[in-house]
Design an enzyme around this catalytic site. Structure first.
Site, PDB file in Angstrom:
ATOM      1  N   GLY A  14       1.150  -1.853 -60.007  1.00  0.00           N
ATOM      2  CA  GLY A  14       1.613  -0.958 -59.414  1.00  0.00           C
ATOM      3  C   GLY A  14      -0.149  -0.090 -58.812  1.00  0.00           C
ATOM      4  N   GLY A  16      -0.980   2.323 -60.487  1.00  0.00           N
ATOM      5  CA  GLY A  16      -2.328   2.140 -61.493  1.00  0.00           C
ATOM      6  C   GLY A  16      -3.415   1.636 -61.705  1.00  0.00           C
ATOM      7  N   GLU A 176      15.246   9.873 -47.336  1.00  0.00           N
ATOM      8  CA  GLU A 176      14.265   9.170 -45.716  1.00  0.00           C
ATOM      9  C   GLU A 176      15.021   8.462 -45.982  1.00  0.00           C
ATOM     10  OE1 GLU A 176       9.632   9.600 -47.905  1.00  0.00           O
ATOM     11  OE2 GLU A 176      10.858   8.415 -48.735  1.00  0.00           O
TER      12      GLU A 176
END
Length: 450
Positions: A14, A16, A176
């Protein structure tokens, strides 16, 4: 390896893990990045993939391709399942369930979080989450197939159930999704059906708090509620979802009172997150303290107490109330790389300092929220700011260019160009049609998709 260089093992590709690996590219270390999907996914835009605006290729990129120019970085496909801290070894599982082992000198746990159903994992069958590409494609299939199925039904309760969409969770992802489903129904699909009116589709948003987007400033949260109401989203605050089933959901007021049933054939879950199993395994093996969601307590430099060779970054960090957002993970990855470079130079590590770059949420065309320190934007300005931030952090120039082009096309013509969905095969257990009856399907032609 026999070259004597420090072996850095990163679990998770991801934000990180990717930022850490890229930052260490070219340094005097050997890096291995292990990920269960072998691609980096831009999670903040998963909902746009689910609602047909973007393709999976626009929000993801092969880790092997992304890191190809860094010759000291190796990418591997697998899921970390166990840790031997004394031997400094991680056991990983291949997709075929066989296992292999990886040695390390430094371990970076950047495995992230998964969807949490708060002890009711049985809900997942009827209410997919929004954390992976598979989730996005599953939701796309459910959303667009719901309209298609409704088109074949006579007016009445059954059709109404297919045209009702329930969302559990009023955070950014839930908001969203709610906004995009209503926009999809009123713009992209408005003139494409004959028996139904897509704009009649109901979107129900449920949350246990008193307002949506409670992590945003009160004024922005109130603005978001106003925009959602204008779109036609029906908000139900202060309730817990206590049951999810094939035909709908049940919610119970937090303050007490009778439960309410809502008929909805499409239920989506964005209500919570929890640590992936490997993160819990790490905490257990190291005797580390973790909270109810599995976030691991770490030292100021993001290492596990008593293990300065093991870093935890991103959503898994249980310190200083760090937010579970992409910026935290990115900065954590860069911090670990900096610490390792200081180690190589014999310098002491510095503590991690998170810099809040703000938060953003897209609701509908021309309406987004952006807060960064004292700056708070809504409407078109918020929308433009939101777009700039997301384009800046997408991986790959090609993805950035194609995403901008797609957005411009969507704005101009209300089109959603990536609406294709697959129902799967009745003979393939890997892609079952999610609404098919439980159990093996021996006669595909007899399957009733409703």
């Amino acid at each position: 390896m026999s070259n004597g260089r420090t072996k850095v093992l990163i679990i998770g590709g991801g934000f990180g893990g990717l930022f850490c690996a890229r930052s260490l590219g070219g340094d005097d270390v050997d890096v291995t990045l292990l990920d269960r999907a072998a691609c980096h996914v831009f999670q903040p835009l998963l909902y746009q993939c689910a609602t047909g605006t973007l393709s999976i290729g626009q929000i993801s990129r092969s880790l092997r391709e992304e890191l190809a120019r860094h010759r000291n970085v190796t990418t591997l496909l697998g899921e970390a399942v166990d840790l031997d801290a004394d031997a400094r070894r991680v056991t990983a599982r291949r997709p075929d369930a066989s296992t292999f082992e990886l040695d390390y000198d430094v371990l970076v746990v950047a495995a992230g979080m998964r969807q949490s159903y708060f002890g009711r994992d049985d809900f997942a069958k009827w209410a997919p989450g929004m954390k992976t590409l598979d989730d996005a494609l599953t939701i796309r299939r459910r959303l667009f197939a719901a309209f298609e199925i409704a088109e074949t039904l006579a007016p009445g309760p059954e059709r109404d159930g297919w045209l009702t969409f329930a969302i559990a969770g009023g955070g950014p992802t839930g908001v969203e999704l709610a906004g995009q489903i209503r926009e999809m129904a009123t713009r992209a699909l408005a003139n494409e059906f004959h028996s139904i009116e897509p704009e009649d589709a109901r979107v129900l948003l449920f949350d246990g708090g008193q307002c949506v987007l409670d992590s945003f400033a009160p004024g922005l949260a109130a603005k978001a509620a106003t925009i959602l109401e204008g779109l036609g989203v029906e908000m139900h605050m202060g309730v817990h979802v206590t049951d999810v089933r094939r035909e709908g959901i049940t919610v119970t007021p937090k303050a007490g009172g009778p439960s309410e049933d809502h008929a909805a054939r499409t239920v989506l879950w964005t209500a919570g997150v929890e640590a992936v199993p490997f993160a819990r395994r790490v905490a257990d093996k190291l005797g580390a303290t973790s909270d109810h969601a599995g976030r691991i307590a770490v030292e100021a430099d993001l290492t596990v107490p008593g293990h300065d060779e093991i870093f935890v970054i991103g959503d898994l960090v249980g310190r200083d109330h760090l937010p579970g957002v992409a910026e935290n993970a990115m900065q954590g990855g860069l911090h670990v790389a900096s610490c390792l470079r200081r180690d190589l130079k014999g310098k002491p590590r510095k503590p991690f300092r998170y810099r809040d770059l703000g938060s953003a949420a897209y609701i509908s065309r021309g309406h987004a929220l952006l807060q960064a320190g004292p700056v708070k934007l809504t409407g078109v300005l918020g929308w433009l700011g939101w777009g700039f931030i997301h384009i800046a952090f997408l991986t790959g120039v090609q993805n950035r260019v194609s995403t901008v082009a797609t957005w411009l096309s969507t704005i101009a013509r209300a089109r959603r160009t990536d609406r294709t969905f697959m129902l799967g095969s009745g003979t393939s257990p890997e892609q079952p049609y999610t609404w098919a009856a439980c159990g093996p399907v021996t006669h595909p032609r007899a399957v009733d998709p409703a």
